[in-house]
Design an enzyme around this catalytic site. Structure first.
Site, PDB file in Angstrom:
ATOM      1  N   PRO A   1     -11.682   7.383  50.646  1.00 48.40           N
ATOM      2  CA  PRO A   1     -12.682   5.697  50.079  1.00 48.40           C
ATOM      3  C   PRO A   1     -11.456   4.828  49.297  1.00 48.40           C
ATOM      4  CG  PRO A   1     -13.956   7.062  48.495  1.00 48.40           C
ATOM      5  CD  PRO A   1     -12.454   8.140  49.938  1.00 48.40           C
TER       6      PRO A   1
ATOM      7  N   HIS B   1     -13.057 -12.093  47.119  1.00 45.87           N
ATOM      8  CA  HIS B   1     -12.636 -11.215  45.558  1.00 45.87           C
ATOM      9  C   HIS B   1     -10.712 -11.684  45.542  1.00 45.87           C
ATOM     10  CE1 HIS B   1     -16.077  -8.390  43.188  1.00 45.87           C
ATOM     11  NE2 HIS B   1     -16.529  -9.714  44.402  1.00 45.87           N
TER      12      HIS B   1
ATOM     13  N   LYS C   1     -10.060   1.436  52.677  1.00 46.40           N
ATOM     14  CA  LYS C   1      -9.749   1.165  54.396  1.00 46.40           C
ATOM     15  C   LYS C   1     -10.158   1.774  55.778  1.00 46.40           C
ATOM     16  CE  LYS C   1      -6.013  -1.013  53.332  1.00 46.40           C
ATOM     17  NZ  LYS C   1      -6.931  -2.328  52.895  1.00 46.40           N
TER      18      LYS C   1
ATOM     19  N   TYR D   1      -3.608  -3.668  50.012  1.00 48.78           N
ATOM     20  CA  TYR D   1      -5.033  -3.155  49.335  1.00 48.78           C
ATOM     21  C   TYR D   1      -5.797  -4.611  50.396  1.00 48.78           C
ATOM     22  CZ  TYR D   1      -9.308  -3.107  46.923  1.00 48.78           C
ATOM     23  OH  TYR D   1     -10.617  -2.864  46.683  1.00 48.78           O
TER      24      TYR D   1
ATOM     25  N   TYR E   1     -11.082  -0.316  39.352  1.00 45.91           N
ATOM     26  CA  TYR E   1     -10.999   1.067  38.828  1.00 45.91           C
ATOM     27  C   TYR E   1     -10.437   1.599  37.975  1.00 45.91           C
ATOM     28  CZ  TYR E   1      -9.987  -0.120  44.115  1.00 45.91           C
ATOM     29  OH  TYR E   1     -10.957  -0.705  45.955  1.00 45.91           O
TER      30      TYR E   1
HETATM   31  C1  PHB Z   1     -17.708   0.610  47.506  1.00 44.44           C
HETATM   32  O1  PHB Z   1     -17.873  -0.581  47.214  1.00 44.44           O
HETATM   33  O2  PHB Z   1     -18.315   1.625  48.056  1.00 44.44           O
HETATM   34  C2  PHB Z   1     -16.457   0.821  47.555  1.00 44.44           C
HETATM   35  C3  PHB Z   1     -15.483   0.025  47.217  1.00 44.44           C
HETATM   36  C4  PHB Z   1     -13.523   0.374  47.056  1.00 44.44           C
HETATM   37  C5  PHB Z   1     -12.967   1.390  47.101  1.00 44.44           C
HETATM   38  C6  PHB Z   1     -14.596   1.801  48.203  1.00 44.44           C
HETATM   39  C7  PHB Z   1     -15.715   2.071  48.064  1.00 44.44           C
HETATM   40  O3  PHB Z   1     -12.304   1.418  47.496  1.00 44.44           O
END
Ligand code: PHB
Ligand code: APR
Length: 404
Positions: free
Chosen positions: A295, A75, A299, A387, A203
């Site tokens: 989460p 990505h 990280k 990120y 997000y």
């Molecule tokens: C996930 O795909 O489980 C996931 C992706 C990004 C995050 C947290 C969890 O920031």
């Protein structure tokens, strides 16, 4: 009591312990893994799924990147939805071409377990009463597995046994300091075999709370919504989940969202936690045993991987060159990276979640910050470079050799 000798005893067979085992094996360093759960349990835990480039590189060096290369989804950007509007943060353009890879942590664990099995390496699963002893002098691990009591004498113990493990708990209180922040909400996550709503992660910051649209593959989606800590997963039907997720999305995504039965649904609390130091004589803590991040910044696994990069390099240096430099610097080097990832995860969490206790002023300030970040190349770059993962100095593990 059966007594064994090895160089490194690894406690815990999560991603941290398994990756360390694989790197030590490639360097020809004898070790064993002691895990309290069954192999099936370990291989089926559902966790997050974003790998930084440095984590991908490490898995490649460890020789366990075949599935990752085939099925991982690179990505180059993420979307942030705020005030009903989506903004794309072009991670690659802002970080000289870096990207992240979407690949489930469950798959990373399975790949490492398979490599371990193929190499015929020693793991004790379903180990009870695991205890570590004398780790400032002559380390030993004792446990019971399959009816036999074992004592392992070793040079070093790697505490890769997660947040609830025995290793951190075995350090005397006056030698350890912990830092903690518990957030007043959790993430309700759903895994479903439906195509993801978008090609990239979204997000979501909304008046109803945070949400995240993620994925595992082109046919499997992972979605999360922020919920109060008092909520119970049994009280959320699939329909209620989809309804609430839709309420937090923009009209276009709401329209596109494909819903279906959940194959996993759970609530995870959010926590920031750091242990200092991460080394106690001949005991090293790594991964969740030493630190937890919420989460939001994706990280957790990546920090576990960077700890293991430092630890494997330090142990290989010790056994091949007799140098203790890497061992002596382990804690300090890890913690520099850990605190930066802690800061980023805390910041993302604050920026995107709704806090019950925040005043209208606080809320407005947060909106202004988000607007600034997304409207400024400098702001977006700060987000992007954290990120994709901050760089870290590590000697290339090119002295790794295949054990025969
Ligand atoms: C996930 O795909 O489980 C996931 C992706 C990004 C995050 C947290 C969890 O920031
Ligand atoms: N004895 C032996 N094994 C133990 C003990 C014990 N007393 N206590 C816990 N364990 C095992 C757990 O059963 C688990 O399999 O240690 C392992 C720890 O694995 P993880 O919790 O996955 O931690 P880690 O390997 O550090 O992985 C870090 O996982 O939770 C995510 O966000 C985290 O992505 C990060 C990654």
């Amino acid at each position: 009591m059966q007594t064994m000798k090895t160089k490194v005893a690894i406690i815990g067979s999560g991603p941290a312990g398994l990756l360390l085992g694989q790197l030590l094996y490639k360097a020809g360093i004898e070790h064993v893994i002691v895990e309290q759960r069954s192999a099936d349990y370990v291989a089926s835990r559902i966790r997050a799924g974003i790998l930084e480039q440095v984590s991908v590189d490490l898995l490649e060096q460890a020789g366990v990147d075949q599935n990752l290369k085939e099925k991982g989804l690179p990505h180059s950007g993420i979307e942030i939805l705020t005030n009903g509007q989506k903004f794309r943060v072009d991670l690659s353009a802002l970080t000289q071409g870096k990207q992240v890879t979407v690949y489930g942590q469950t798959e990373v664990t399975k790949d490492l377990m398979q490599a371990r099995e193929q190499a015929g390496l020693c793991s004790f699963y379903e180990s009870n009463d695991v205890q570590i002893h004398d780790f400032y002098n002559a380390p030993k691990v004792t446990f019971e597995s399959n009816g036999t009591h074992y004592q392992i004498e070793c040079d070093f113990i790697a505490g890769c046994d997660g947040y609830h493990g025995v290793c951190r708990a075995s350090v005397s209180q006056d030698k350890i300091k912990t830092f903690e922040k518990v957030y007043p909400f959790g993430w309700l996550g759903v895994l479903a075999d439906v195509p993801p709503v978008a090609d990239e992660l979204i997000y979501v910051q909304s008046e109803r709370g945070f949400a995240l649209c993620s994925m595992r593959s082109e046919t499997r989606s992972r979605y999360y919504i922020q919920v109060p800590l008092t909520d119970h997963v049994e009280n959320w039907s699939d329909d209620q989940f989809w309804e609430e997720l839709k309420n937090r999305l923009d009209p276009e995504s709401r329209e596109k969202l494909v819903t279906g039965p959940s194959i996993e649904k759970s609530i995870a609390p959010l926590r920031s936690f750091v242990t200092e130091p991460m080394r106690f004589g001949k005991l090293f803590l790594a991964g969740d045993a030493a630190h937890i991040v919420p989460p939001t910044g994706a990280k957790g696994l990546n920090l576990a991987a960077s700890d293991i990069a430092y630890l494997s390099s330090a142990l290989i240096e010790f056994y091949t060159q007799g140098s203790e430099q890497g061992i002596d610097q382990y804690s300090e080097k890890c913690l520099q990276r850990v605190w930066k990832a802690e800061r980023f995860s805390w910041w993302m969490t604050h920026l995107l979640h709704r806090f019950e206790t925040e005043s209208e002023f606080d809320h407005k300030i947060k909106q202004a910050e988000l607007s600034y970040i997304l409207g400024s190349t400098a702001g977006q770059t700060t987000l992007a470079e954290n990120y994709v993962g901050l760089p870290y100095e590590i000697k290339p593990l090119d002295h790794l050799k295949h054990a025969s």
